[in-house]
Design a protein around this motif. Structure first.
Motif, PDB file in Angstrom:
ATOM      1  N   PHE A  34      -4.898 -11.048  17.972  1.00  0.00           N
ATOM      2  CA  PHE A  34      -6.625 -10.200  19.099  1.00  0.00           C
ATOM      3  C   PHE A  34      -6.179  -9.836  19.925  1.00  0.00           C
ATOM      4  CE2 PHE A  34      -9.416 -11.455  22.128  1.00  0.00           C
ATOM      5  CZ  PHE A  34     -10.380 -10.932  21.403  1.00  0.00           C
ATOM      6  N   TYR A  35      -5.546  -9.977  20.495  1.00  0.00           N
ATOM      7  CA  TYR A  35      -4.697  -8.981  21.422  1.00  0.00           C
ATOM      8  C   TYR A  35      -4.625  -7.240  21.187  1.00  0.00           C
ATOM      9  CZ  TYR A  35      -1.222  -5.833  24.975  1.00  0.00           C
ATOM     10  OH  TYR A  35      -0.702  -5.201  25.675  1.00  0.00           O
ATOM     11  N   LYS A  36      -3.886  -6.831  19.930  1.00  0.00           N
ATOM     12  CA  LYS A  36      -3.683  -5.777  19.651  1.00  0.00           C
ATOM     13  C   LYS A  36      -4.809  -4.968  18.672  1.00  0.00           C
ATOM     14  CE  LYS A  36       0.300  -4.829  16.758  1.00  0.00           C
ATOM     15  NZ  LYS A  36       0.966  -3.581  18.057  1.00  0.00           N
ATOM     16  N   MET A  37      -5.629  -5.657  18.012  1.00  0.00           N
ATOM     17  CA  MET A  37      -7.282  -5.480  17.132  1.00  0.00           C
ATOM     18  C   MET A  37      -7.852  -6.233  18.137  1.00  0.00           C
ATOM     19  SD  MET A  37      -5.150  -4.059  13.207  1.00  0.00           S
ATOM     20  CE  MET A  37      -6.723  -3.170  13.240  1.00  0.00           C
ATOM     21  N   GLY A  38      -8.185  -7.247  18.641  1.00  0.00           N
ATOM     22  CA  GLY A  38      -9.315  -7.779  18.475  1.00  0.00           C
ATOM     23  C   GLY A  38     -10.171  -8.576  16.841  1.00  0.00           C
ATOM     24  N   TYR A  39     -11.352  -8.302  16.410  1.00  0.00           N
ATOM     25  CA  TYR A  39     -11.414  -8.304  15.022  1.00  0.00           C
ATOM     26  C   TYR A  39     -11.478  -8.335  14.040  1.00  0.00           C
ATOM     27  CZ  TYR A  39     -15.270 -11.657  17.737  1.00  0.00           C
ATOM     28  OH  TYR A  39     -15.506 -12.580  18.772  1.00  0.00           O
ATOM     29  N   ALA A  40     -10.971  -6.905  14.259  1.00  0.00           N
ATOM     30  CA  ALA A  40     -10.623  -6.159  13.325  1.00  0.00           C
ATOM     31  C   ALA A  40      -9.414  -6.400  12.697  1.00  0.00           C
ATOM     32  CB  ALA A  40     -10.295  -4.330  13.868  1.00  0.00           C
ATOM     33  N   ALA A  41      -8.700  -7.436  13.445  1.00  0.00           N
ATOM     34  CA  ALA A  41      -6.797  -8.119  12.712  1.00  0.00           C
ATOM     35  C   ALA A  41      -7.801  -8.745  11.427  1.00  0.00           C
ATOM     36  CB  ALA A  41      -6.468  -9.129  13.540  1.00  0.00           C
ATOM     37  N   ILE A  42      -8.828  -9.351  11.623  1.00  0.00           N
ATOM     38  CA  ILE A  42      -8.854 -10.715  10.699  1.00  0.00           C
ATOM     39  C   ILE A  42      -9.079  -9.825   8.487  1.00  0.00           C
ATOM     40  CG2 ILE A  42     -10.958 -11.801   9.126  1.00  0.00           C
ATOM     41  CD1 ILE A  42     -11.789 -12.181  12.020  1.00  0.00           C
ATOM     42  N   PRO A  43     -10.190  -8.480   8.366  1.00  0.00           N
ATOM     43  CA  PRO A  43      -9.398  -8.292   7.077  1.00  0.00           C
ATOM     44  C   PRO A  43      -8.217  -8.113   6.388  1.00  0.00           C
ATOM     45  CG  PRO A  43     -11.080  -7.070   8.444  1.00  0.00           C
ATOM     46  CD  PRO A  43     -10.578  -7.442   9.829  1.00  0.00           C
ATOM     47  N   ILE A  46      -6.653 -10.964   5.303  1.00  0.00           N
ATOM     48  CA  ILE A  46      -7.066 -11.177   4.337  1.00  0.00           C
ATOM     49  C   ILE A  46      -6.361 -10.349   2.633  1.00  0.00           C
ATOM     50  CG2 ILE A  46      -8.799 -11.298   2.633  1.00  0.00           C
ATOM     51  CD1 ILE A  46     -10.601 -12.291   5.649  1.00  0.00           C
ATOM     52  N   LEU A  47      -6.563  -9.100   3.771  1.00  0.00           N
ATOM     53  CA  LEU A  47      -5.538  -8.197   2.705  1.00  0.00           C
ATOM     54  C   LEU A  47      -3.509  -8.492   2.404  1.00  0.00           C
ATOM     55  CD1 LEU A  47      -6.062  -5.621   0.885  1.00  0.00           C
ATOM     56  CD2 LEU A  47      -5.661  -4.372   2.716  1.00  0.00           C
ATOM     57  N   SER A  48      -3.117  -8.823   3.039  1.00  0.00           N
ATOM     58  CA  SER A  48      -1.523  -9.125   2.971  1.00  0.00           C
ATOM     59  C   SER A  48      -1.557 -10.889   2.626  1.00  0.00           C
ATOM     60  CB  SER A  48      -1.804  -9.363   4.652  1.00  0.00           C
ATOM     61  OG  SER A  48      -1.355  -7.744   4.885  1.00  0.00           O
ATOM     62  N   GLN A 216      -1.995   3.505  13.471  1.00  0.00           N
ATOM     63  CA  GLN A 216      -1.388   1.941  14.566  1.00  0.00           C
ATOM     64  C   GLN A 216      -1.862   1.018  13.792  1.00  0.00           C
ATOM     65  OE1 GLN A 216      -0.519   0.566  16.973  1.00  0.00           O
ATOM     66  NE2 GLN A 216      -0.334   2.391  18.449  1.00  0.00           N
ATOM     67  N   SER A 217      -3.521   1.026  12.232  1.00  0.00           N
ATOM     68  CA  SER A 217      -4.018   0.010  11.971  1.00  0.00           C
ATOM     69  C   SER A 217      -3.387  -0.152  10.355  1.00  0.00           C
ATOM     70  CB  SER A 217      -5.033   0.581  11.347  1.00  0.00           C
ATOM     71  OG  SER A 217      -6.139   0.760  12.373  1.00  0.00           O
ATOM     72  N   PHE A 218      -2.197   0.572   9.698  1.00  0.00           N
ATOM     73  CA  PHE A 218      -1.426   0.430   8.783  1.00  0.00           C
ATOM     74  C   PHE A 218      -0.225  -0.306   9.355  1.00  0.00           C
ATOM     75  CE2 PHE A 218      -3.433   4.363   6.430  1.00  0.00           C
ATOM     76  CZ  PHE A 218      -4.434   3.566   5.997  1.00  0.00           C
ATOM     77  N   ALA A 219       0.463   0.036  10.243  1.00  0.00           N
ATOM     78  CA  ALA A 219       1.295  -0.216  10.938  1.00  0.00           C
ATOM     79  C   ALA A 219       1.471  -1.899  11.822  1.00  0.00           C
ATOM     80  CB  ALA A 219       1.439   0.413  12.225  1.00  0.00           C
ATOM     81  N   PHE A 220      -0.165  -2.263  11.579  1.00  0.00           N
ATOM     82  CA  PHE A 220      -0.358  -3.700  11.948  1.00  0.00           C
ATOM     83  C   PHE A 220       0.035  -4.406  10.664  1.00  0.00           C
ATOM     84  CE2 PHE A 220      -3.781  -7.368  12.153  1.00  0.00           C
ATOM     85  CZ  PHE A 220      -3.363  -7.980  13.173  1.00  0.00           C
ATOM     86  N   VAL A 221      -0.295  -4.169   9.847  1.00  0.00           N
ATOM     87  CA  VAL A 221       0.076  -5.525   8.180  1.00  0.00           C
ATOM     88  C   VAL A 221       1.606  -5.795   8.185  1.00  0.00           C
ATOM     89  CG1 VAL A 221       0.259  -4.971   6.064  1.00  0.00           C
ATOM     90  CG2 VAL A 221      -1.242  -3.363   6.696  1.00  0.00           C
ATOM     91  N   VAL A 222       2.432  -4.917   8.601  1.00  0.00           N
ATOM     92  CA  VAL A 222       3.561  -5.655   9.312  1.00  0.00           C
ATOM     93  C   VAL A 222       3.423  -7.116  10.144  1.00  0.00           C
ATOM     94  CG1 VAL A 222       5.435  -5.497  10.148  1.00  0.00           C
ATOM     95  CG2 VAL A 222       5.180  -3.118   9.526  1.00  0.00           C
ATOM     96  N   PHE A 223       2.624  -6.900  10.936  1.00  0.00           N
ATOM     97  CA  PHE A 223       2.356  -8.397  11.538  1.00  0.00           C
ATOM     98  C   PHE A 223       1.546  -8.954  10.929  1.00  0.00           C
ATOM     99  CE2 PHE A 223       1.764  -8.698  16.523  1.00  0.00           C
ATOM    100  CZ  PHE A 223       2.593  -7.756  16.551  1.00  0.00           C
ATOM    101  N   ALA A 224       0.734  -8.632   9.722  1.00  0.00           N
ATOM    102  CA  ALA A 224       0.645  -9.661   9.047  1.00  0.00           C
ATOM    103  C   ALA A 224       1.588  -9.962   8.087  1.00  0.00           C
ATOM    104  CB  ALA A 224      -0.425  -9.255   8.519  1.00  0.00           C
ATOM    105  N   VAL A 448       3.233  -4.214  -6.723  1.00  0.00           N
ATOM    106  CA  VAL A 448       2.404  -4.391  -5.313  1.00  0.00           C
ATOM    107  C   VAL A 448       2.797  -4.470  -4.241  1.00  0.00           C
ATOM    108  CG1 VAL A 448       0.677  -6.185  -4.415  1.00  0.00           C
ATOM    109  CG2 VAL A 448       0.517  -4.842  -7.404  1.00  0.00           C
ATOM    110  N   VAL A 449       3.238  -6.124  -3.632  1.00  0.00           N
ATOM    111  CA  VAL A 449       4.703  -6.290  -2.959  1.00  0.00           C
ATOM    112  C   VAL A 449       5.567  -5.387  -2.227  1.00  0.00           C
ATOM    113  CG1 VAL A 449       5.803  -8.250  -2.370  1.00  0.00           C
ATOM    114  CG2 VAL A 449       4.445  -9.211  -3.874  1.00  0.00           C
ATOM    115  N   MET A 450       6.159  -4.649  -2.857  1.00  0.00           N
ATOM    116  CA  MET A 450       7.290  -3.955  -2.742  1.00  0.00           C
ATOM    117  C   MET A 450       6.435  -2.984  -1.803  1.00  0.00           C
ATOM    118  SD  MET A 450      10.055  -3.599  -5.045  1.00  0.00           S
ATOM    119  CE  MET A 450      10.779  -2.904  -3.880  1.00  0.00           C
ATOM    120  N   PHE A 451       5.250  -2.571  -2.720  1.00  0.00           N
ATOM    121  CA  PHE A 451       4.086  -1.270  -1.641  1.00  0.00           C
ATOM    122  C   PHE A 451       3.674  -1.888  -0.114  1.00  0.00           C
ATOM    123  CE2 PHE A 451       0.566   0.811  -0.887  1.00  0.00           C
ATOM    124  CZ  PHE A 451       1.126   1.772  -0.676  1.00  0.00           C
ATOM    125  N   THR A 452       3.271  -3.112  -0.291  1.00  0.00           N
ATOM    126  CA  THR A 452       2.805  -3.409   0.628  1.00  0.00           C
ATOM    127  C   THR A 452       3.786  -3.470   1.915  1.00  0.00           C
ATOM    128  OG1 THR A 452       1.108  -4.848  -0.499  1.00  0.00           O
ATOM    129  CG2 THR A 452       1.189  -5.758   1.539  1.00  0.00           C
TER     130      THR A 452
END
Length: 503
Positions: A34-43, A46-48, A216-224, A448-452
């Motif tokens: 939430f600190y990093k992205m707010g509600y925008a973290a939710i999708p 789900i994608l990850s 920044q948004s792409f980098a957030f995938v590591v968080f997920a 798919v996994v390795m690319f993600t």
């Protein structure tokens, strides 16, 4: 965990889901997201979950079923699928991720202590002999590593109660968050502190760093992906699951859905009582204390929603922060005492003893004591270097530590998933349990996994450098590169001195 599993003989579908949930789900990922992205973290969660969590868990299940009698864990899986050198480097990198985790947590474990005592994070004001901020926390972290290593080499019987108590307290935090947010929602007559203005609220982050910043948004995938970490344990549960061929894939899918919803719902619940701009957009808030800030705000918002005085609301906020601080300190302490020896012991026991120089592989009282002290020295040196490089900016210091940990703990997943393809193609390996029925489906999902994972780490690493923050990029890759070089050197020495001579 393993003793409990064996005593129950067979895991039901519900038991399996609960075990996966407790192994993977981490409360602190919610406020941090939430600190990093707010509600925008939710999708992104789900994608990850779709592109990483479910297929990777299925791979672990197939590995675990095929090698259920092997003691080496992921090392045995990769060695028998690809080769010993690849397996050792991949496993050593997996182990090194815990070393970097120790660097992170040893320097930030003082934040929950501060919250437990003062009801707020005061660590930025701590100092001694001219050392302040990150430098002082670094020195405290070094003392903590020495203390934990000393106690761990003597035995862990007294630590088990702390681990259990901390785990229960953190589990209770999720209940407090859920019930507290609902009460605030009722008390505020359905008003959300972080308003939703259409679909854009789930796409655009309120954080200025993310506005118009695709990297920044792409980098957030590591968080997920990091939030879904820990699913390696799933591989060992296949032969313990009742009617595994039917229940195991069902359990993994249910777990993934529950965990994804849990994270997504948790992030939404935080928005009920936390306005990003007024609470999170503060220089004193960082990734290490975001959880305490959010939960303290929950206590304050509860009092405010039901007409309590300002003083009472503030006191409620401090009270919740103290509970969170104590809970997280107990949980982190328990995890620390376990992780100080467990990954290292698994690495040493799973690999040839002659790989290790001197008496590093020697066990005493069931512990690799000499190796543990070498490990402690490496962690202390890294803490010292990072705390100095971090300068006097507490926020920058924390960001470097978190970035290092996220990258280090997700990169090994690429090694494990890469090994899955030769594992599937090797018909000599008996596979009693298969979810990916064809080589083509195995190839597709491996890619798919390795690319993600690769995609997320690439952007996580380069994004700071592109914005002028070279130290974060350097430290994000320094740990993995250093430990990969060490593993490569160790195995080459082993091949030269022992393996080749035996041919």
């Amino acid at each position: 965990m393993s003793e409990k599993i064996k005593s129950t003989k067979h895991l039901t579908l519900v038991s399996l889901v609960l075990m996966i949930f407790t192994s993977v789900y981490g409360f602190n990922n919610i406020p941090r997201s939430f600190y990093k992205m707010g509600y925008a973290a939710i999708p992104w969660y789900i994608l990850s979950g779709i592109t990483f969590f479910i297929p990777f868990a299925f791979m672990m299940a197939e590995f675990g079923a095929a090698f259920k009698n092997e003691k080496g864990g992921i090392y045995s899986w990769m060695a028998k699928s690809v080769g010993a050198k690849f397996a050792f480097i991949g496993t050593f990198m997996w182990y090194s991720s815990y070393v970097i985790w120790m660097v992170n947590v040893a320097s930030t474990v003082w934040i929950p202590i501060s919250n437990a005592i003062f009801g707020t994070d005061t660590t930025k004001t701590w100092g001694l002999l001219g050392l302040t901020g990150p430098k002082f926390l670094g020195i405290l972290g070094i003392c903590w590593i020495i203390f934990v290593t000393f106690i761990s080499t003597k035995g862990l019987d007294k630590i088990k109660k702390v681990t259990s108590l901390g785990g229960s307290a953190v589990a209770l935090l999720n209940i407090v968050l859920f019930i507290g947010a609902i009460l605030v929602f009722i008390g505020n007559h359905g008003h959300l502190a972080q308003p939703i203005s259409g679909i854009s609220s789930f796409i655009d982050s309120p954080n200025p760093k993310f506005v118009g910043n695709v990297l920044q948004s792409f980098a957030f995938v590591v968080f997920a992906i990091f939030a879904y970490g820990g699913i390696e344990v799933v591989g060992g549960l296949v032969d313990e699951t009742e009617n595994a061929e039917k229940n195991f894939p069902k359990g993994v899918v249910i777990s993934a859905v529950v965990i994804s919803i849990g994270y997504s719902l948790g992030i939404f619940l935080v928005g009920i009582f936390t306005n990003w701009s007024s609470v999170m957009n503060d220089k004193s808030v960082n990734l290490a204390n975001a959880g305490y800030v959010v939960m303290a705000n929950l206590g304050y918002s509860l009092g405010n929603a039901f007409g309590a005085s300002q003083a009472t609301s503030v006191a409620m906020g401090h009270g919740v922060a103290r509970f969170v601080g104590l809970s997280m300190f107990l949980a982190l302490s328990g995890a620390f005492f376990t992780l100080m020896f467990s990954p290292l012991k698994q690495l040493i026991e799973g690999t040839p003893a002659k790989l290790w120089p001197g008496k590093m592989a020697e066990m005493k009282n069931g512990m690799p004591q000499k190796a543990m002290w070498v490990q402690a020295a490496i962690v202390c040196i890294m803490i010292f270097l990072v705390s100095v490089v971090g300068g006097d900016s507490m926020k920058k210091f924390i960001e470097i530590l978190v970035s290092m940990t996220n990258v280090a703990m997700t990169l090994p997943y690429m090694f494990i998933s890469f090994a899955f393809l030769p594992f599937k193609k090797n018909k000599a390996i008996v596979k009693p349990f298969e979810i990916f029925k064809t080589d083509r489906s195995a190839l597709i999902w491996t890619v798919v996994v390795m690319f993600t994972v690769g995609f997320a780490n690439f952007f996580s690493i380069i994004q700071p450098a592109l914005e002028g923050d070279l130290p974060t990029t350097i430290w994000s890759v320094a740990g993995p590169i250093f430990f990969t070089a060490v593993a490569w050197s160790m195995y080459n020495s082993y091949e030269k001195n022992y393996f080749n001579k035996s041919l």
